[in-house]
Design a protein around this motif. Structure first.
Motif, PDB file in Angstrom:
ATOM      1  N   LEU A 110     -67.428  18.759  79.647  1.00  0.00           N
ATOM      2  CA  LEU A 110     -68.760  19.158  80.098  1.00  0.00           C
ATOM      3  C   LEU A 110     -69.492  17.957  80.684  1.00  0.00           C
ATOM      4  N   ALA A 132     -73.890  24.431  77.679  1.00  0.00           N
ATOM      5  CA  ALA A 132     -73.880  23.443  78.757  1.00  0.00           C
ATOM      6  C   ALA A 132     -75.253  23.323  79.412  1.00  0.00           C
ATOM      7  N   TYR A 149     -64.431  19.958  74.631  1.00  0.00           N
ATOM      8  CA  TYR A 149     -65.422  20.716  75.391  1.00  0.00           C
ATOM      9  C   TYR A 149     -66.553  19.799  75.868  1.00  0.00           C
ATOM     10  N   SER A 189     -70.128  28.810  76.124  1.00  0.00           N
ATOM     11  CA  SER A 189     -69.849  27.504  76.738  1.00  0.00           C
ATOM     12  C   SER A 189     -70.859  27.165  77.820  1.00  0.00           C
ATOM     13  N   VAL A 190     -71.202  28.135  78.642  1.00  0.00           N
ATOM     14  CA  VAL A 190     -72.170  27.899  79.720  1.00  0.00           C
ATOM     15  C   VAL A 190     -73.583  27.742  79.157  1.00  0.00           C
ATOM     16  N   GLY A 226     -69.551  23.479  81.748  1.00  0.00           N
ATOM     17  CA  GLY A 226     -69.404  24.397  80.617  1.00  0.00           C
ATOM     18  C   GLY A 226     -68.162  25.259  80.750  1.00  0.00           C
TER      19      GLY A 226
END
Length: 161
Positions: free
Chosen positions: A151, A79, A147, A75-76, A35
Motif C-alpha cells: 500500500l 488504504a 498489505y 483493503s481499499v 489498497g
C-alpha cells in the motif's frame, strides 16, 4: 496596471487549483491502487490458508467470492484512511521505500486492532466460532505487513509520478 496584476494573480491561483486537484486525484488513485495491490497479495495468502469463506461469512455468506469482494473492499477503505493520514504529515512526499515502511507499520496497527480484536468480536456477533481475543496469529501479521508495505509503496509511487 492594477488589472494586469489582478489577472496575473488569478492565473497563478488557477494554476495552484489545478495542481491541488491533480495532487488530490493522485492521492486517492494511489490509495485505491495501493489498497488493491496490497489486498491482492494479502488475499492470496488468506486464500492459501482457506480463510476467504470465513471473511464471506462475516457478511452472511460462506463464499470465496464474497470473501474476496469483502476483503478487497476493506483493503481499499483502509488504504483511503492511510492516505488521508499520510498527506497530513511530513511523509506526504517521501520516497516510496520510506512510505512503504510507514505502510508496514500501519499494517501492524491494523493487525492489532482489526484482526486481533475486531474480527473475533465480529465473528462472535454473527454466530461463528471465534478465536480468543486478542487473536495474535502470525500468518495474519505477515499478511497485514505485506498489505501495508505494498500500500505505502504504490501510494507513494503514484503520488510522485
Amino acid at each position: 496596471m492594477a488589472s494586469k496584476i489582478q489577472t496575473e494573480a488569478e492565473r497563478i491561483a488557477g494554476e495552484e487549483t489545478v495542481r491541488e486537484i491533480e495532487t488530490s486525484e493522485r492521492t486517492w488513485t494511489g490509495a485505491a491502487l495501493g489498497g488493491l495491490a496490497g489486498g491482492l497479495v494479502f488475499g492470496l495468502l488468506l486464500q492459501s490458508l482457506g480463510m476467504m469463506p470465513v471473511i464471506g461469512s462475516l457478511y452472511g455468506m460462506e463464499s470465496v467470492a464474497v470473501g474476496w469482494v469483502a476483503h478487497l473492499f476493506h483493503s481499499v477503505v483502509f488504504a483511503l484512511v492511510f492516505a488521508a493520514a499520510v498527506v497530513r504529515t511530513d511523509y506526504r512526499d517521501a520516497e516510496p521505500a520510506r512510505v512503504a515502511a510507514l505502510g508496514a507499520g500501519y499494517g501492524v496497527v491494523l493487525w492489532l486492532v482489526a484482526a486481533a480484536v475486531v474480527m473475533p468480536l465480529w465473528m462472535s456477533a454473527v454466530g461463528l466460532a471465534a478465536p480468543a481475543i486478542p487473536n495474535l496469529d502470525v500468518n495474519s501479521l505477515v499478511g497485514h505487513v505485506l498489505y501495508g508495505a505494498l500500500l505505502g509503496a504504490v501510494f507513494a509511487f503514484v503520488r510522485r509520478r
